[in-house]
Design a protein around this motif. Sequence first.
Motif, mmCIF file in Angstrom:
data_model
loop_
_atom_site.group_PDB
_atom_site.id
_atom_site.type_symbol
_atom_site.label_atom_id
_atom_site.label_comp_id
_atom_site.label_asym_id
_atom_site.label_seq_id
_atom_site.Cartn_x
_atom_site.Cartn_y
_atom_site.Cartn_z
ATOM 1 N N SER A 192 22.838 49.456 18.664
ATOM 2 C CA SER A 192 23.735 48.720 17.803
ATOM 3 C C SER A 192 24.917 48.380 18.653
ATOM 4 N N ASN A 193 25.127 49.029 19.879
ATOM 5 C CA ASN A 193 26.341 48.589 20.463
ATOM 6 C C ASN A 193 26.048 48.160 21.946
ATOM 7 N N ALA A 194 24.907 48.241 22.459
ATOM 8 C CA ALA A 194 24.664 48.152 23.819
ATOM 9 C C ALA A 194 25.204 46.952 24.327
ATOM 10 N N VAL A 195 24.895 45.675 23.682
ATOM 11 C CA VAL A 195 25.531 44.486 24.404
ATOM 12 C C VAL A 195 27.142 44.457 24.589
ATOM 13 N N ARG A 196 27.716 44.868 23.503
ATOM 14 C CA ARG A 196 29.024 44.809 23.288
ATOM 15 C C ARG A 196 29.823 45.455 24.549
ATOM 16 N N ILE A 197 29.283 46.919 24.640
ATOM 17 C CA ILE A 197 29.774 47.763 25.472
ATOM 18 C C ILE A 197 29.534 47.328 27.076
ATOM 19 N N VAL A 198 28.243 46.834 27.241
ATOM 20 C CA VAL A 198 28.042 46.450 28.649
ATOM 21 C C VAL A 198 28.801 45.150 28.930
ATOM 22 N N ARG A 199 29.165 44.328 27.981
ATOM 23 C CA ARG A 199 29.634 43.099 28.067
ATOM 24 C C ARG A 199 31.201 43.517 28.420
ATOM 25 N N PRO A 245 16.930 54.937 29.805
ATOM 26 C CA PRO A 245 15.825 54.637 30.449
ATOM 27 C C PRO A 245 15.011 53.384 29.819
ATOM 28 N N ASP A 246 15.384 52.594 28.845
ATOM 29 C CA ASP A 246 14.755 51.750 28.176
ATOM 30 C C ASP A 246 14.467 50.153 28.856
ATOM 31 N N GLU A 247 13.482 49.668 29.389
ATOM 32 C CA GLU A 247 13.509 48.554 30.137
ATOM 33 C C GLU A 247 13.806 47.249 29.168
ATOM 34 N N HIS A 248 13.021 47.526 27.871
ATOM 35 C CA HIS A 248 13.044 46.419 27.013
ATOM 36 C C HIS A 248 14.612 46.271 26.162
ATOM 37 N N LEU A 249 15.218 47.101 26.071
ATOM 38 C CA LEU A 249 16.465 47.105 25.587
ATOM 39 C C LEU A 249 17.418 46.413 26.637
ATOM 40 N N GLY A 250 17.225 47.113 27.817
ATOM 41 C CA GLY A 250 17.762 46.674 29.084
ATOM 42 C C GLY A 250 17.570 45.061 29.352
ATOM 43 N N ARG A 251 16.604 44.679 29.170
ATOM 44 C CA ARG A 251 16.274 43.291 29.311
ATOM 45 C C ARG A 251 16.736 42.397 28.464
ATOM 46 N N TYR A 252 16.961 42.780 27.028
ATOM 47 C CA TYR A 252 17.714 42.359 26.102
ATOM 48 C C TYR A 252 19.124 42.190 26.380
ATOM 49 N N VAL A 253 19.794 43.209 26.634
ATOM 50 C CA VAL A 253 21.049 43.328 27.008
ATOM 51 C C VAL A 253 21.236 42.368 28.287
ATOM 52 N N ALA A 254 20.605 42.256 29.181
ATOM 53 C CA ALA A 254 20.849 41.265 30.220
ATOM 54 C C ALA A 254 20.788 40.037 30.017
ATOM 55 N N GLN A 255 19.726 39.708 28.807
ATOM 56 C CA GLN A 255 19.892 38.168 28.626
ATOM 57 C C GLN A 255 21.128 37.869 27.839
ATOM 58 N N GLN A 256 21.608 38.745 27.100
ATOM 59 C CA GLN A 256 22.700 38.589 26.234
ATOM 60 C C GLN A 256 24.076 38.484 27.227
ATOM 61 N N VAL A 257 24.088 39.273 28.262
ATOM 62 C CA VAL A 257 25.292 39.509 28.905
ATOM 63 C C VAL A 257 25.006 38.783 30.458
ATOM 64 N N PRO A 258 24.662 37.553 30.664
ATOM 65 C CA PRO A 258 24.205 36.980 31.994
ATOM 66 C C PRO A 258 25.171 37.250 32.910
ATOM 67 N N GLU A 259 26.255 37.587 32.795
ATOM 68 C CA GLU A 259 27.436 37.583 33.753
ATOM 69 C C GLU A 259 27.138 38.844 34.543
ATOM 70 N N LYS A 260 26.549 39.764 34.073
ATOM 71 C CA LYS A 260 26.246 41.177 34.846
ATOM 72 C C LYS A 260 24.937 41.151 35.351
ATOM 73 N N HIS A 261 24.967 41.852 36.558
ATOM 74 C CA HIS A 261 23.605 42.090 37.331
ATOM 75 C C HIS A 261 23.040 43.305 36.476
ATOM 76 N N VAL A 262 21.997 43.180 35.714
ATOM 77 C CA VAL A 262 21.520 44.648 35.208
ATOM 78 C C VAL A 262 20.215 44.661 35.756
ATOM 79 N N ILE A 263 19.929 46.113 36.220
ATOM 80 C CA ILE A 263 19.035 46.634 36.792
ATOM 81 C C ILE A 263 17.996 47.398 35.708
#
Length: 330
Positions: free
Chosen positions: A154-161, A172-190
């Motif tokens: 519920s807060n991953a996108v906002r915190i990463v941004r 550890p979750d690649e799927h939540l990580g990929r979703y966050v990466a799409q929502q916060v394109p200005e970051k380089h998410v590994i």
Amino acid sequence: MDALTDMGEESRRAPGEAPGLSDERCRSLLSELDGLKRANDAVVLAHYYTRPEVQRAADYVGDSFALARLATTVPQRTLVIAGVSFMAESMKLLNPDKRVLVPDPSADCPMAHMVSRATVLEARERYGDDLAVVCYVNSTAEIKSWSDVCVTSSNAVRIVRGLSQHHVLFIPDEHLGRYVAQQVPEKHVILNDGRCPFHAQIGAREVRDLMRAHPNAPVLAHPECTSEVLEIADVIGSTAEIIEAAQNSAAQEFIVVTMSGVQAELERRCAPGKKFHFTSSSRCPEMDKVTLGQVVACLRDGVGEVPMPAHADAAAATLDRMLALASNKG
Ligand code: 13P
Ligand code: SF4
């Protein structure tokens, strides 16, 4: 979708309120539980994926963020955490002076172990101070201790941004990580090689079949699902956000792409007559392990006490950072 879960989304239940429980055994367990809660100064917190009778026995039901935050504010000295072990471990880290009981210590989220120390060390070596290691709360205390900040769905996108670092190792979750990466394109998410096996096995084809069968039903999906599923979802959110979306929608039926434990709360909160369609394999077998009998037994027999995990200070710091960043409305 990065809205925070509001505290009001947990469900406060009056002692003894147990709609629909007609079974004699359940009634007697619930009544025993009320006495044990009073005698032990205890409160029961349950995740939305637990069995319906466990949710009915709980004082509060919520998503993982709401429960973690709530646990720091309730006055009771004993916390009974009806959920998987990383949740109970997090509660102990956040509430070191409280007694934390877990009804079934064997209930364990497999994803909580799916990252190696080497992955974290390699990324730190490569990116130095411009890297943040962001750890989904579905992780062991040891993994949290390697990280800079925790997040939940519920807060991953906002915190990463809001992070100052440009590079983000999301574990550890690649799927939540990929979703966050799409929502916060200005970051380089590994991304890391880890996932919830139960969300990951839900196929987009089955979701499309449900969409054909129920053309007026919006698709509500948890971000632990694959990107193929998330691409066809109308709403992507945590368990609490999925429930809230169904409650606030004018639609009368919904395709719910997460674990079907949420059905109990969907039916409790939504107007009567709303229908919920789930995919064929949608139970979390680890959450299902927790029974009402175990909730009662852990208080009655004093079993299942969660010890303070190793690496506690570093692990707790990541959770404290999450709570601080999540309450920062900026
Ligand atoms: P929530 O953060 O939505 O409660 O999800 C926890 C979880 O384990 C999802 O599989
Ligand atoms: Fe873990 Fe998946 Fe169960 Fe959530 S649904 S607790 S991620 S195994």
